[in-house]
Structures are given as structure tokens and as C-alpha cells.
Scaffold this active site. Structure first.
Site, PDB file in Angstrom:
ATOM      1  N   LYS A 114       0.867  -1.184   0.000  1.00  0.00           N
ATOM      2  CA  LYS A 114       0.000   0.000   0.000  1.00  0.00           C
ATOM      3  C   LYS A 114       0.896   1.223   0.000  1.00  0.00           C
ATOM      4  O   LYS A 114       2.045   1.155   0.443  1.00  0.00           O
ATOM      5  CB  LYS A 114      -0.886   0.014   1.256  1.00  0.00           C
ATOM      6  CG  LYS A 114      -2.170   0.781   1.099  1.00  0.00           C
ATOM      7  CD  LYS A 114      -3.128   0.078   0.159  1.00  0.00           C
ATOM      8  CE  LYS A 114      -4.567   0.336   0.497  1.00  0.00           C
ATOM      9  NZ  LYS A 114      -5.468  -0.645  -0.087  1.00  0.00           N
ATOM     10  N   ASN A 229     -19.524   2.851  -5.682  1.00  0.00           N
ATOM     11  CA  ASN A 229     -19.003   1.857  -6.620  1.00  0.00           C
ATOM     12  C   ASN A 229     -19.433   0.444  -6.233  1.00  0.00           C
ATOM     13  O   ASN A 229     -19.972  -0.304  -7.053  1.00  0.00           O
ATOM     14  CB  ASN A 229     -17.465   1.970  -6.665  1.00  0.00           C
ATOM     15  CG  ASN A 229     -16.857   0.938  -7.575  1.00  0.00           C
ATOM     16  OD1 ASN A 229     -16.808  -0.253  -7.245  1.00  0.00           O
ATOM     17  ND2 ASN A 229     -16.430   1.357  -8.740  1.00  0.00           N
ATOM     18  N   SER A 357      -7.696  -7.653 -10.817  1.00  0.00           N
ATOM     19  CA  SER A 357      -6.400  -6.991 -11.020  1.00  0.00           C
ATOM     20  C   SER A 357      -5.334  -8.028 -11.387  1.00  0.00           C
ATOM     21  O   SER A 357      -4.454  -7.779 -12.203  1.00  0.00           O
ATOM     22  CB  SER A 357      -5.962  -6.271  -9.745  1.00  0.00           C
ATOM     23  OG  SER A 357      -6.559  -5.014  -9.670  1.00  0.00           O
TER      24      SER A 357
HETATM   25  P1  NAD Z   1     -17.788   4.969  -2.765  1.00  0.00           P
HETATM   26  O1  NAD Z   1     -17.204   6.220  -2.229  1.00  0.00           O
HETATM   27  O2  NAD Z   1     -17.919   4.790  -4.229  1.00  0.00           O
HETATM   28  O3  NAD Z   1     -19.268   4.743  -2.145  1.00  0.00           O
HETATM   29  C1  NAD Z   1     -19.579   4.798  -0.782  1.00  0.00           C
HETATM   30  C2  NAD Z   1     -21.113   4.888  -0.629  1.00  0.00           C
HETATM   31  O4  NAD Z   1     -21.426   4.911   0.763  1.00  0.00           O
HETATM   32  C3  NAD Z   1     -21.726   6.158  -1.213  1.00  0.00           C
HETATM   33  O5  NAD Z   1     -22.941   5.841  -1.831  1.00  0.00           O
HETATM   34  C4  NAD Z   1     -21.981   7.025   0.025  1.00  0.00           C
HETATM   35  O6  NAD Z   1     -23.029   7.965  -0.175  1.00  0.00           O
HETATM   36  C5  NAD Z   1     -22.360   5.954   1.005  1.00  0.00           C
HETATM   37  N1  NAD Z   1     -22.289   6.396   2.399  1.00  0.00           N
HETATM   38  C6  NAD Z   1     -21.372   7.188   3.000  1.00  0.00           C
HETATM   39  N2  NAD Z   1     -21.693   7.383   4.278  1.00  0.00           N
HETATM   40  C7  NAD Z   1     -22.826   6.690   4.497  1.00  0.00           C
HETATM   41  C8  NAD Z   1     -23.665   6.499   5.609  1.00  0.00           C
HETATM   42  N3  NAD Z   1     -23.376   7.074   6.779  1.00  0.00           N
HETATM   43  N4  NAD Z   1     -24.730   5.715   5.467  1.00  0.00           N
HETATM   44  C9  NAD Z   1     -25.035   5.145   4.301  1.00  0.00           C
HETATM   45  N5  NAD Z   1     -24.301   5.290   3.197  1.00  0.00           N
HETATM   46  C10 NAD Z   1     -23.209   6.056   3.302  1.00  0.00           C
HETATM   47  O7  NAD Z   1     -16.919   3.808  -2.112  1.00  0.00           O
HETATM   48  P2  NAD Z   1     -16.821   2.295  -2.605  1.00  0.00           P
HETATM   49  O8  NAD Z   1     -15.658   2.164  -3.527  1.00  0.00           O
HETATM   50  O9  NAD Z   1     -18.161   1.829  -3.034  1.00  0.00           O
HETATM   51  O10 NAD Z   1     -16.385   1.574  -1.253  1.00  0.00           O
HETATM   52  C11 NAD Z   1     -17.325   1.221  -0.250  1.00  0.00           C
HETATM   53  C12 NAD Z   1     -16.661   0.327   0.779  1.00  0.00           C
HETATM   54  O11 NAD Z   1     -16.134  -0.834   0.143  1.00  0.00           O
HETATM   55  C13 NAD Z   1     -15.480   0.932   1.530  1.00  0.00           C
HETATM   56  O12 NAD Z   1     -15.453   0.397   2.822  1.00  0.00           O
HETATM   57  C14 NAD Z   1     -14.293   0.432   0.746  1.00  0.00           C
HETATM   58  O13 NAD Z   1     -13.101   0.439   1.508  1.00  0.00           O
HETATM   59  C15 NAD Z   1     -14.745  -0.961   0.437  1.00  0.00           C
HETATM   60  N6  NAD Z   1     -14.044  -1.577  -0.692  1.00  0.00           N
HETATM   61  C16 NAD Z   1     -14.143  -1.066  -1.933  1.00  0.00           C
HETATM   62  C17 NAD Z   1     -13.482  -1.693  -2.998  1.00  0.00           C
HETATM   63  C18 NAD Z   1     -13.604  -1.175  -4.405  1.00  0.00           C
HETATM   64  O14 NAD Z   1     -13.195  -1.902  -5.332  1.00  0.00           O
HETATM   65  N7  NAD Z   1     -14.155  -0.009  -4.634  1.00  0.00           N
HETATM   66  C19 NAD Z   1     -12.712  -2.844  -2.764  1.00  0.00           C
HETATM   67  C20 NAD Z   1     -12.630  -3.359  -1.474  1.00  0.00           C
HETATM   68  C21 NAD Z   1     -13.307  -2.700  -0.443  1.00  0.00           C
END
Ligand code: NAD
Length: 423
Positions: A114, A229, A357
Site C-alpha cells: 500500500k 461503486n 487486477s
Molecule cells: P464509494 O465512495 O464509491 O461509495 C460509498 C457509498 O457509501 C456512497 O454511496 C456514500 O453515499 C455511502 N455512504 C457514506 N456514508 C454513508 C452512511 N453514513 N450511510 C449510508 N451510506 C453512506 O466507495 P466504494 O468504492 O463503493 O467503497 C465502499 C466500501 O467498500 C469501503 O469500505 C471500501 O473500503 C470498500 N471496498 C471497496 C473496494 C472497491 O473496489 N471499490 C474494494 C474493497 C473494499
């Protein structure tokens, strides 16, 4: 770029302790020797770099960047690059360890890394952002590479930034090296499926768990917290597969319809209004209400620590799929376990992104372009195998899948170290 990433970064700082506690428990449970513990605890390499960037304002600004390669016994280190003003070496180190464990759980030949730059990208113009990216890559170029350490997107970094990374690295090496970074735009060797692979990987393990519990797929009720996402794609895929997505939410609020939401229509509304809240044809629901919604499957896909000892007893779901990192506290985990709720842990549930990936890296190394059905089929196979491997460790009694997943990862890394003669 998404302002919610600000929350995610802070939030992850809290969750580190949960993952570390889990790891300490596993270490204790496995009766590891001092040597094994040291070998797992200390990063192999950690770089802190300072580099100058000539800003568009005419000023020269010094930036600090990090790259930590925690363990690479199983293959080159792999992990995201994040741009965040609070990033420091300690945080990068712990996230690098989690990446090593995640890659080991899904059995892909990577270690964990990281890194990133301590910068607030929201304050930068596009050209300054590009120059910071290029400056960082010049500073760490000797330490990354397709057989050393392969970066990918993370908080506040995206496909465009991966394209600049690729370009800068290739300028330095004076040759094409597409496998140096993943999460690239498909035009530069990326894989389009990568954009929703985390969600799809989660759906695969969910379906295995549902089968295990004898729950039929179609018509099951699902509630998804977060519509970014991960949450949006998870809701979309489940909707397409005939599940009833009865509630979704984002930072501005949630909506519910016990008959099932029309997810493409919700998405259209979100694109226009900026939130799922206010979608006509559904009732409003708070985020607390969503977590306690009448459903079969609860999918927290937003933030960590969403279900804790105060609300764990209100969860109605039989299966919880942790798509966010550490959405359950340790106490909630315990309560749900005693209530016979199956919890599919984050380290397994959200590993689909790094699996694809790995496919991107493989296809780049062989100068090939995999057809989409091959990517999809191999993702399904990899996730199913990981699920089966985790389950196999829950031989006696009921399964604590989180513990089994950590145990599996630790054992795989130690076995690689043993075979190398390091133990
Ligand atoms: P993102 O920023 O695209 O989306 C996050 C979503 O959560 C948004 O819709 C936001 O409005 C919502 N949100 C924020 N605060 C909130 C609350 N209090 N209540 C309800 N909804 C809320 O992020 P993402 O990429 O979708 O990631 C989401 C989670 O998944 C994170 O914990 C991230 O670390 C984990 N994650 C993501 C990936 C990836 O490939 N994107 C991979 C592994 C883990």
C-alpha cells in the site's frame, strides 16, 4: 472524484484496530512461534520519499509519499495508491498487511502493499494532480515493477491516475511495461470488468453461502447500505439475478420498497438528484432503519463500524455480506454469531477487485486480451474456491468465517515462507 473518500480514509483508520485485533487472536489461536509472528508482523520494505513538484502557480512544493511492501513471499507485492493528506507510514503499513492477507485468502500469487502521497487531491488542479502523480512515481520507480510491486487505485485515485503512472514508469524504463499497474483504462490494457469486479466477487461468495444455508436465490430480500461503486453494482447485479432489493441508502438517506426496488430507475434518479433519497415510488428509510430492515441478506457497502453492540440484535437478515471494510464491530460479530447469522467477512467478500487486477496483470504479461467471458468465469471460479477453502477450515461445529479466512491467509503466507527456507 468522490468526497466520500474523505470519510472512508478516516473510517479505515478506526477499523485498523479491529483487523489487528482479529489478527492477534488468530496468532494466539494458531500458537505461532516468535519467529513466525515477527515474520508476519514486520513489513519487508517501507519507503518514505520526498519529491518536489513545480506547481502551475509557479511555486515548487515538496510532497511526501510512501510505499510499503509488507510481505511478498507468495508473489510480487500488490496494493493500492491513495492520495490523502492524512496518509502516513503506519497506516500504509497496516493496509499493506491486510492486502497480503486478502491476496492469500483468494489464493492469487501476490503479496501485499500500500502507499500513496500525503496530499489533498481535491485542492489540486488536474495538471498539478498529474504532476504530483508523476513526481511520486519518479521517486519510487526503482521499487515498483511487474515482478516487484504492482500498484492499483485506492482512495482518491482512479483509472486516469493509473494511466499517468503507467506513462511515467514507461518513460523512465524507456519500454512498454503495462503490467506495472492495474486498474488502468481498458484502452491501455485494463479490464472493463474491474469496474464492478468487487461487487461481482461479493455476489459469488454470497450465493455460495446461501446455498450452504439452503436458501433459494431468486426472490430473496436484500438491503444494501451505500450506493457507491461497490453498493450500486452489488444492488444492480442482485436485481438482475432476480433478488428483491428491498432497501438501499447513501450518505443522504435511504429508500425502501418491500416489493423490490427498480434498481436501474433508482440509479437514474441518483444520477439526476445526487442521492437515492427522494426516489418516487418508494418510502424513505433512515440508515439505522436500513440496517434493521426486514430482509434475508444485509449488505453493508459504505463505512466501517455500522453494526455494533447497540444495533446488532435488530438485524433481521440471516446472512450479512461485508462489502465495506469492517462494517461490523467485534461485539456485533459475536452477537450475530450467537444469533446464527452467517457473516461473510470483508477479507473474502470484497476481494473480487484484486482478483480481476491479477487477471489484468496476467493478460498484460502475456500481451493478450482476455475475452470478457473468460474474466467472468475465472472470477467465479476463484471466488468459489476461496469460499470452499475458508469453509473447509470450519470443520468442527459452526463456522466463524472471519476467523477461518484470517487463519487460511496466515497459513498460506507462512507455508510460502517455509518453502523459501525463511522458517
Ligand atoms: P464509494 O465512495 O464509491 O461509495 C460509498 C457509498 O457509501 C456512497 O454511496 C456514500 O453515499 C455511502 N455512504 C457514506 N456514508 C454513508 C452512511 N453514513 N450511510 C449510508 N451510506 C453512506 O466507495 P466504494 O468504492 O463503493 O467503497 C465502499 C466500501 O467498500 C469501503 O469500505 C471500501 O473500503 C470498500 N471496498 C471497496 C473496494 C472497491 O473496489 N471499490 C474494494 C474493497 C473494499
Amino acid at each position: 472524484m468522490n468526497r466520500n473518500h474523505e470519510r472512508l480514509h478516516r473510517d479505515e483508520k478506526d477499523l485498523r484496530s479491529l483487523a489487528m485485533t482479529e489478527l492477534q487472536n488468530i496468532y494466539a489461536g494458531l500458537g505461532l512461534t516468535r519467529e513466525e509472528l515477527d515474520l508476519l508482523s514486520l513489513p519487508r520494505r517501507s519507503f518514505t520519499v520526498s519529491f518536489p513538484v513545480k506547481m502551475t502557480s509557479g511555486r515548487t512544493q515538496m510532497y511526501t509519499g510512501y510505499r510499503v511492501q509488507h510481505n511478498d513471499a507468495r508473489g510480487p507485492a500488490k496494493g493500492g495508491i491513495r492520495f490523502h493528506h492524512e496518509l502516513d507510514e503506519e497506516h500504509a503499513t497496516e493496509l499493506a498487511l491486510l492486502m497480503a492477507l486478502k491476496c492469500a485468502v483468494v489464493n492469487i500469487p501476490f503479496g501485499g502493499a500500500k502507499g500513496g502521497v500525503a496530499v489533498n487531491p481535491l485542492e489540486l488542479s488536474r495538471i498539478d494532480l498529474e504532476n504530483v502523480t508523476r513526481g511520486y512515481i519518479r521517486a519510487i520507480a526503482d521499487h515498483i515493477g511487474p515482478f516487484k510491486d504492482i500498484p492499483a487505485p485506492d482512495v482518491y485515485t482512479d483509472e486516469q491516475i493509473m494511466a499517468w503512472i503507467l506513462d511515467e514508469y514507461e518513460r523512465i524504463k524507456r519500454e512498454h511495461v503495462p503490467a506495472v499497474v492495474t486498474g488502468k483504462p481498458p484502452e491501455l490494457g485494463g479490464i472493463a470488468v474491474r469496474r464492478y469486479s468487487t461487487a461481482l466477487g461479493g455476489v459469488h461468495v454470497l450465493e455460495q453461502a446461501l446455498k450452504e444455508r439452503g436458501m433459494a436465490g431468486s426472490g430473496l430480500r436484500v438491503a444494501v447500505q451505500g450506493f457507491g461503486n461497490v453498493g450500486e453494482h452489488t444492488a444492480r447485479i442482485l436485481h438482475e439475478r432476480g433478488y428483491r432489493v428491498v432497501a438501499v441508502s447513501d450518505v443522504n438517506g435511504g429508500i425502501q420498497d418491500p416489493a423490490g426496488l427498480d434498481i436501474p430507475a433508482v440509479r437514474k434518479h441518483r444520477d439526476a438528484a445526487g442521492s437515492v433519497a427522494g426516489y418516487a415510488g418508494a418510502r424513505a428509510i433512515t440508515n439505522a432503519g436500513l440496517l434493521a430492515a426486514e430482509c434475508d441478506v444485509l449488505i453493508p457497502a459504505a463505512l466501517s463500524n455500522q453494526v455494533d453492540k447497540s444495533n446488532a440484535r435488530e438485524v433481521k437478515a440471516t446472512v450479512v455480506l461485508e462489502m465495506a471494510n469492517a462494517p461490523l464491530t467485534a461485539e456485533a460479530d459475536e452477537i450475530l454469531f450467537h444469533r446464527d447469522v452467517t457473516v461473510i467477512p470483508d477479507i473474502l467478500a470484497n476481494a473480487g477487485g484484486v482478483v480481476v487486477s491479477y487477471f489484468e496483470w496476467s493478460q498484460n504479461l502475456s500481451n493478450d486480451t482476455w475475452p470478457e467471458d473468460k474474466v467472468l468465469a475465472r472470477l467465479a471460479l476463484t471466488m468459489a474456491a476461496a469460499y470452499a477453502d475458508v469453509l473447509a477450515l470450519c470443520s468442527n461445529g459452526r463456522c466463524r468465517m472471519r476467523q477461518a479466512a484470517y487463519e487460511l491467509a496466515v497459513k498460506r503466507i507462512l507455508q510460502a515462507e517455509r518453502l523459501r527456507g525463511n522458517l
